[in-house]
Design an enzyme around this catalytic site. Structure first.
Site, short mmCIF file in Angstrom:
data_model
loop_
_atom_site.label_atom_id
_atom_site.label_comp_id
_atom_site.label_asym_id
_atom_site.label_seq_id
_atom_site.Cartn_x
_atom_site.Cartn_y
_atom_site.Cartn_z
N HIS A 99 0.69 -1.26 -0.07
CA HIS A 99 0.09 -0.03 -0.04
C HIS A 99 0.84 1.34 0.06
O HIS A 99 1.81 1.12 0.62
CB HIS A 99 -1.02 0.09 1.32
N HIS A 101 1.10 5.00 0.94
CA HIS A 101 0.43 6.16 1.96
C HIS A 101 0.56 7.37 1.17
O HIS A 101 1.65 7.69 0.73
CB HIS A 101 1.25 6.29 3.33
#
Ligand code: AMP
Ligand code: ZN
Length: 144
Positions: A99, A101
């Site tokens: 992922h 950020h």
């Protein structure tokens, strides 16, 4: 059986505050933000490491992440943003679905990354660059 929390978010089995979705990526608010509006951009396909994400998807993650950063600046009155990706537990990765950020930042938001600045010994910088670039060239040649 895939027990990944982010795969469950994409499947709608766990609720999330969706910001954006397309064929390759899904973006939603981080539940424990550094600053309010902190977003996570994830590939729809499960990948633990950023290194196995196909180039088109990785490119889309970066593009969508930086556009979300601009939207945070324009619409939520932030000054800037950080893009951050932790690859591996030692780097701080807690959720093992890669992922990106998007962290909105303000001039006086009181958050510091604590980025230290080590020094190389004589010759060490050049030797490090040589080792690393050789290894990278070998891996890329093998298609890894
Ligand atoms: P990392 O430390 O880079 O693996 O970051 C994982 C991030 O996922 C953390 O910032 C968490 O706050 C966030 N997170 C974990 N579970 C959820 C969830 N259910 N919804 C939104 N964000 C989450
Ligand atoms: Zn997953």
């Amino acid at each position: 059986m895939n027990n990944c929390i982010f795969c469950k978010i994409i499947a709608g089995e766990i609720p999330s505050a969706k910001i954006y979705e397309d064929d390759l990526v899904y973006a939603f608010l981080d539940i424990s933000p550094i600053n309010k509006g902190h977003v996570l951009v994830i590939p729809k396909e499960h990948h633990e490491s950023s290194s196995t994400i196909p180039e088109a998807t990785a490119g889309r993650m970066f593009r969508v992440g930086s556009r979300i950063g601009i939207a945070l600046r324009r619409k939520m009155d932030y000054d800037a943003f950080n893009l951050h990706l932790a690859d591996g537990a030692a780097a701080g990765q807690v959720v093992m679905h890669a992922h990106l950020h998007v962290v909105p930042r303000g001039v006086e938001d009181g958050f510091r990354w604590n980025w230290r600045q080590l020094k190389y010994a004589d010759g060490e910088l050049a030797a490090t660059a040589e080792t690393l670039s050789k290894r990278l060239a070998e891996d890329l040649e093998k298609g890894e």
